[in-house]
Design a protein around this motif. Sequence first.
Motif, PDB file in Angstrom:
ATOM      1  N   LEU A 296       0.895  -1.106  -0.006  1.00  0.00           N
ATOM      2  CA  LEU A 296       0.088   0.120   0.017  1.00  0.00           C
ATOM      3  C   LEU A 296       0.864   1.235   0.161  1.00  0.00           C
ATOM      4  CD1 LEU A 296      -2.705  -1.024   2.480  1.00  0.00           C
ATOM      5  CD2 LEU A 296      -2.964  -0.750   0.039  1.00  0.00           C
ATOM      6  N   GLU A 297       2.055   1.316   0.756  1.00  0.00           N
ATOM      7  CA  GLU A 297       2.868   2.099   0.730  1.00  0.00           C
ATOM      8  C   GLU A 297       3.574   2.539  -0.643  1.00  0.00           C
ATOM      9  OE1 GLU A 297       7.307   3.328   2.684  1.00  0.00           O
ATOM     10  OE2 GLU A 297       6.040   1.747   3.807  1.00  0.00           O
ATOM     11  N   LEU A 298       3.752   1.650  -1.329  1.00  0.00           N
ATOM     12  CA  LEU A 298       4.390   1.548  -2.759  1.00  0.00           C
ATOM     13  C   LEU A 298       3.193   2.194  -3.607  1.00  0.00           C
ATOM     14  CD1 LEU A 298       6.542  -1.876  -3.294  1.00  0.00           C
ATOM     15  CD2 LEU A 298       6.969   0.429  -2.550  1.00  0.00           C
ATOM     16  N   LEU A 299       1.888   1.645  -3.544  1.00  0.00           N
ATOM     17  CA  LEU A 299       1.012   2.328  -4.368  1.00  0.00           C
ATOM     18  C   LEU A 299       0.776   3.811  -4.164  1.00  0.00           C
ATOM     19  CD1 LEU A 299      -1.753  -0.577  -4.136  1.00  0.00           C
ATOM     20  CD2 LEU A 299      -0.402   0.321  -6.107  1.00  0.00           C
ATOM     21  N   ASP A 300       0.716   4.093  -2.708  1.00  0.00           N
ATOM     22  CA  ASP A 300       0.516   5.481  -2.598  1.00  0.00           C
ATOM     23  C   ASP A 300       1.674   6.388  -2.662  1.00  0.00           C
ATOM     24  OD1 ASP A 300      -1.932   4.885  -1.526  1.00  0.00           O
ATOM     25  OD2 ASP A 300      -1.271   4.745   0.687  1.00  0.00           O
ATOM     26  N   GLY A 301       2.839   6.193  -2.950  1.00  0.00           N
ATOM     27  CA  GLY A 301       3.869   7.174  -3.085  1.00  0.00           C
ATOM     28  C   GLY A 301       5.184   6.242  -3.522  1.00  0.00           C
ATOM     29  N   TYR A 302       5.069   5.655  -4.617  1.00  0.00           N
ATOM     30  CA  TYR A 302       6.204   4.889  -5.158  1.00  0.00           C
ATOM     31  C   TYR A 302       7.278   5.858  -5.787  1.00  0.00           C
ATOM     32  CZ  TYR A 302       9.212   2.082  -8.017  1.00  0.00           C
ATOM     33  OH  TYR A 302      10.264   1.283  -8.604  1.00  0.00           O
ATOM     34  N   ASP A 303       8.631   5.681  -5.345  1.00  0.00           N
ATOM     35  CA  ASP A 303       9.776   6.393  -5.796  1.00  0.00           C
ATOM     36  C   ASP A 303      10.680   5.536  -6.356  1.00  0.00           C
ATOM     37  OD1 ASP A 303      11.574   8.176  -6.085  1.00  0.00           O
ATOM     38  OD2 ASP A 303      11.802   9.050  -3.995  1.00  0.00           O
ATOM     39  N   ALA A 304      11.056   5.786  -7.507  1.00  0.00           N
ATOM     40  CA  ALA A 304      11.894   4.941  -8.248  1.00  0.00           C
ATOM     41  C   ALA A 304      13.307   5.122  -7.661  1.00  0.00           C
ATOM     42  CB  ALA A 304      11.791   5.216  -9.775  1.00  0.00           C
TER      43      ALA A 304
ATOM     44  N   ASN B 223      10.127  -9.313  -7.264  1.00  0.00           N
ATOM     45  CA  ASN B 223      10.104  -9.529  -8.780  1.00  0.00           C
ATOM     46  C   ASN B 223       9.237  -8.466  -9.174  1.00  0.00           C
ATOM     47  OD1 ASN B 223      11.404 -12.051  -8.465  1.00  0.00           O
ATOM     48  ND2 ASN B 223       9.578 -13.301  -8.688  1.00  0.00           N
ATOM     49  N   CYS B 224       8.242  -8.095  -8.775  1.00  0.00           N
ATOM     50  CA  CYS B 224       7.618  -6.923  -9.304  1.00  0.00           C
ATOM     51  C   CYS B 224       8.748  -5.710  -9.417  1.00  0.00           C
ATOM     52  CB  CYS B 224       6.207  -6.397  -8.687  1.00  0.00           C
ATOM     53  SG  CYS B 224       4.907  -7.679  -8.786  1.00  0.00           S
ATOM     54  N   LEU B 225       9.293  -5.440  -8.088  1.00  0.00           N
ATOM     55  CA  LEU B 225      10.212  -4.334  -8.073  1.00  0.00           C
ATOM     56  C   LEU B 225      11.496  -4.219  -8.962  1.00  0.00           C
ATOM     57  CD1 LEU B 225      10.293  -3.587  -3.977  1.00  0.00           C
ATOM     58  CD2 LEU B 225       9.452  -2.105  -5.855  1.00  0.00           C
ATOM     59  N   ASN B 226      12.029  -5.702  -9.330  1.00  0.00           N
ATOM     60  CA  ASN B 226      13.007  -5.901 -10.121  1.00  0.00           C
ATOM     61  C   ASN B 226      12.705  -5.688 -11.471  1.00  0.00           C
ATOM     62  OD1 ASN B 226      14.816  -6.367  -7.916  1.00  0.00           O
ATOM     63  ND2 ASN B 226      14.347  -8.598  -7.837  1.00  0.00           N
ATOM     64  N   ARG B 227      11.401  -5.963 -11.821  1.00  0.00           N
ATOM     65  CA  ARG B 227      11.130  -5.979 -13.313  1.00  0.00           C
ATOM     66  C   ARG B 227      10.691  -4.611 -13.821  1.00  0.00           C
ATOM     67  NH1 ARG B 227       6.152  -9.413 -12.502  1.00  0.00           N
ATOM     68  NH2 ARG B 227       4.485  -7.914 -12.721  1.00  0.00           N
ATOM     69  N   GLY B 228      10.575  -3.810 -12.566  1.00  0.00           N
ATOM     70  CA  GLY B 228      10.347  -2.283 -13.209  1.00  0.00           C
ATOM     71  C   GLY B 228       9.307  -1.824 -12.055  1.00  0.00           C
ATOM     72  N   VAL B 229       8.515  -0.683 -12.510  1.00  0.00           N
ATOM     73  CA  VAL B 229       7.827  -0.011 -11.225  1.00  0.00           C
ATOM     74  C   VAL B 229       6.309  -0.695 -11.508  1.00  0.00           C
ATOM     75  CG1 VAL B 229       8.887   2.203 -11.386  1.00  0.00           C
ATOM     76  CG2 VAL B 229       7.058   1.826 -13.095  1.00  0.00           C
ATOM     77  N   TYR B 230       6.001  -1.369 -12.385  1.00  0.00           N
ATOM     78  CA  TYR B 230       4.646  -2.142 -12.625  1.00  0.00           C
ATOM     79  C   TYR B 230       4.689  -2.845 -11.469  1.00  0.00           C
ATOM     80  CZ  TYR B 230       0.952  -4.693 -14.474  1.00  0.00           C
ATOM     81  OH  TYR B 230      -0.323  -5.591 -14.494  1.00  0.00           O
ATOM     82  N   PRO B 231       3.440  -3.332 -10.500  1.00  0.00           N
ATOM     83  CA  PRO B 231       2.247  -2.750 -11.018  1.00  0.00           C
ATOM     84  C   PRO B 231       2.011  -1.433 -10.042  1.00  0.00           C
ATOM     85  CG  PRO B 231       2.124  -4.498  -9.558  1.00  0.00           C
ATOM     86  CD  PRO B 231       3.318  -4.403  -9.905  1.00  0.00           C
ATOM     87  N   TYR B 232       3.041  -0.706  -9.426  1.00  0.00           N
ATOM     88  CA  TYR B 232       2.936   0.213  -8.161  1.00  0.00           C
ATOM     89  C   TYR B 232       2.722   1.695  -8.977  1.00  0.00           C
ATOM     90  CZ  TYR B 232       4.502  -3.893  -5.820  1.00  0.00           C
ATOM     91  OH  TYR B 232       4.522  -5.100  -5.430  1.00  0.00           O
ATOM     92  N   THR B 233       2.930   1.764 -10.350  1.00  0.00           N
ATOM     93  CA  THR B 233       2.683   3.171 -10.922  1.00  0.00           C
ATOM     94  C   THR B 233       1.648   2.817 -12.211  1.00  0.00           C
ATOM     95  OG1 THR B 233       4.551   3.106 -12.150  1.00  0.00           O
ATOM     96  CG2 THR B 233       4.759   4.014 -10.199  1.00  0.00           C
ATOM     97  N   GLU B 234       1.042   3.814 -12.551  1.00  0.00           N
ATOM     98  CA  GLU B 234       0.053   3.818 -13.812  1.00  0.00           C
ATOM     99  C   GLU B 234       1.090   3.700 -15.076  1.00  0.00           C
ATOM    100  OE1 GLU B 234      -2.395   6.920 -13.773  1.00  0.00           O
ATOM    101  OE2 GLU B 234      -3.698   6.201 -12.123  1.00  0.00           O
ATOM    102  N   ASN B 235       2.193   4.378 -15.126  1.00  0.00           N
ATOM    103  CA  ASN B 235       3.036   4.391 -16.040  1.00  0.00           C
ATOM    104  C   ASN B 235       4.046   3.202 -16.113  1.00  0.00           C
ATOM    105  OD1 ASN B 235       1.515   6.877 -17.365  1.00  0.00           O
ATOM    106  ND2 ASN B 235       2.869   8.032 -15.817  1.00  0.00           N
ATOM    107  N   GLN B 236       4.256   2.344 -16.798  1.00  0.00           N
ATOM    108  CA  GLN B 236       5.098   1.418 -16.876  1.00  0.00           C
ATOM    109  C   GLN B 236       6.475   1.812 -17.460  1.00  0.00           C
ATOM    110  OE1 GLN B 236       3.823  -2.231 -18.482  1.00  0.00           O
ATOM    111  NE2 GLN B 236       1.845  -2.199 -17.598  1.00  0.00           N
ATOM    112  N   GLU B 237       7.574   1.745 -16.381  1.00  0.00           N
ATOM    113  CA  GLU B 237       8.791   2.312 -16.849  1.00  0.00           C
ATOM    114  C   GLU B 237       9.653   1.075 -16.807  1.00  0.00           C
ATOM    115  OE1 GLU B 237       9.687   5.803 -14.677  1.00  0.00           O
ATOM    116  OE2 GLU B 237       8.256   6.682 -15.500  1.00  0.00           O
ATOM    117  N   VAL B 238      10.612   0.818 -17.663  1.00  0.00           N
ATOM    118  CA  VAL B 238      11.485  -0.138 -17.615  1.00  0.00           C
ATOM    119  C   VAL B 238      13.056   0.590 -16.906  1.00  0.00           C
ATOM    120  CG1 VAL B 238      12.716  -1.819 -18.684  1.00  0.00           C
ATOM    121  CG2 VAL B 238      10.680  -1.606 -19.568  1.00  0.00           C
TER     122      VAL B 238
END
Length: 465
Positions: A400-408, A450-465
């Motif tokens: 939930l913390e990642l969904l509310d304020g994910y910081d790459a 694994n979600c963090l390692n493969r990118g910001v998905y699914p914790y942001t709307e914009n999928q960045e690699v």
Amino acid sequence: MGSFKQDVKETFLGLSESLQESWSNFIQFLQETWPILMFLLCVLMGIWWYADPPPPRHVQLATGSTGGSYELLGKKYADYFAKKGVTLELVPTKGAQENLDRLADRNDPVQAAFVQAGVAHAKDLKGIQSLGAISYDPIWFFYRGPEVNNIDFEQRRGQFKNFSSKTISMGVQGSGTYAQATRILKLSGYEDTPHLVYMQGAEAVKALKEGKIDGAFIVDAYDAPNVQALLSDPGLHLVTFKRGKAYVKLIPYLHILEVPQGSLNLERNFPAEDLQLLATTTNLLVDDRMHPALQFLFLEAAREINGRGSFFADRGEFPSFKDSILPDSPIAVHYEHNRYPLISAYAPFWLAELINRLFFILLPFLALAYPLLQVLPGYRAKRMHNKIHRLYGALKAFELELLDGYDAQKRDEYLKRLDMLEYQALKINVSKNLSGEYYSLRTSIDYVRNCLNRGVYPYTENQEV
């Protein structure tokens, strides 16, 4: 042959694995239930301490008159008690009567006493128990003057006429000597004999040696100073009880002691012929409220001191539990068959007593507490569930913390927090029944990683690699 060896090896391997698993489960059980176990143990110890307090460090023992064998015996007991860390205070008295009266008085601090068997009113007293007989007390009758040949003062109109006009000491009224002498003379028909005086042992010995009296009854041990003083005087003679067996039949607590010719003094051949002495026994009596550990200590002292053997007693003959004048203490009954707990031979009295008491408390406690806690409905499973669910909750809060304020820029910090969660999961000890939930938790942690390692998905709307 090879197949048999393999079967044996696999059997022992299976047993070893089973024991290891059981031990591991027990250790895990202690780790999980120790707060409850400690609480139950504290409650049990409190009840035990209140219901069965430790033995006191001070006890009083009534002995007897000065110069008698009871005084010397009491000192030996006091020394033995001192080695065990207990103070045994010796209380001198006028004799058996006072010993019994003080022991029967519930307000008197005396808790133990040496008392001769045959004291008249002993059987009527309440609150007193016997730890058994601890020694013989011969009934000596010394007299001075010309030796009477083949004296047999038991004959009413026989040789005792030689003493009818003599002054004889009977012991102080209330003493064991007085009780035994009175009973023997009464049974023999001499209760109205004139010229009787009533002196304590040391006083009678002095008067007899100085010629102030002609004879004296002394009921005391062979090695008592009073007896030895009379035996060493060549001007004194000793009476034999020829009809000893008749007295023993009529007075059941009496015993016959044989004195071979010359055994009292070989140099002067004293006695000049074989003698028979009558003897009573010394009983070790206690207040029935005395702590069991102190009763055991008295019995051990009796075995150590009185069980060595003496002029009249064989080694190991005392303490004896055959001629008690009062009801036997339950501790004495136990001791007769089991002796003192083995640990007392290898540890100080106080430590042995503490361990012995704890042993009989802890064993029943563990026997009851372990299965009781094992069968508590879902107790252990619930504790494991709670640990797993707390980590699930921490993982969900992290997502939930990642969904509310994910910081790459903080991805490495997020991964470290997941590593810490997984480390906490690894420290959980779970039973086989909960292995599925345990590994499901670790799989869920790995999924978030694994979600963090493969990118910001699914914790942001914009999928960045």
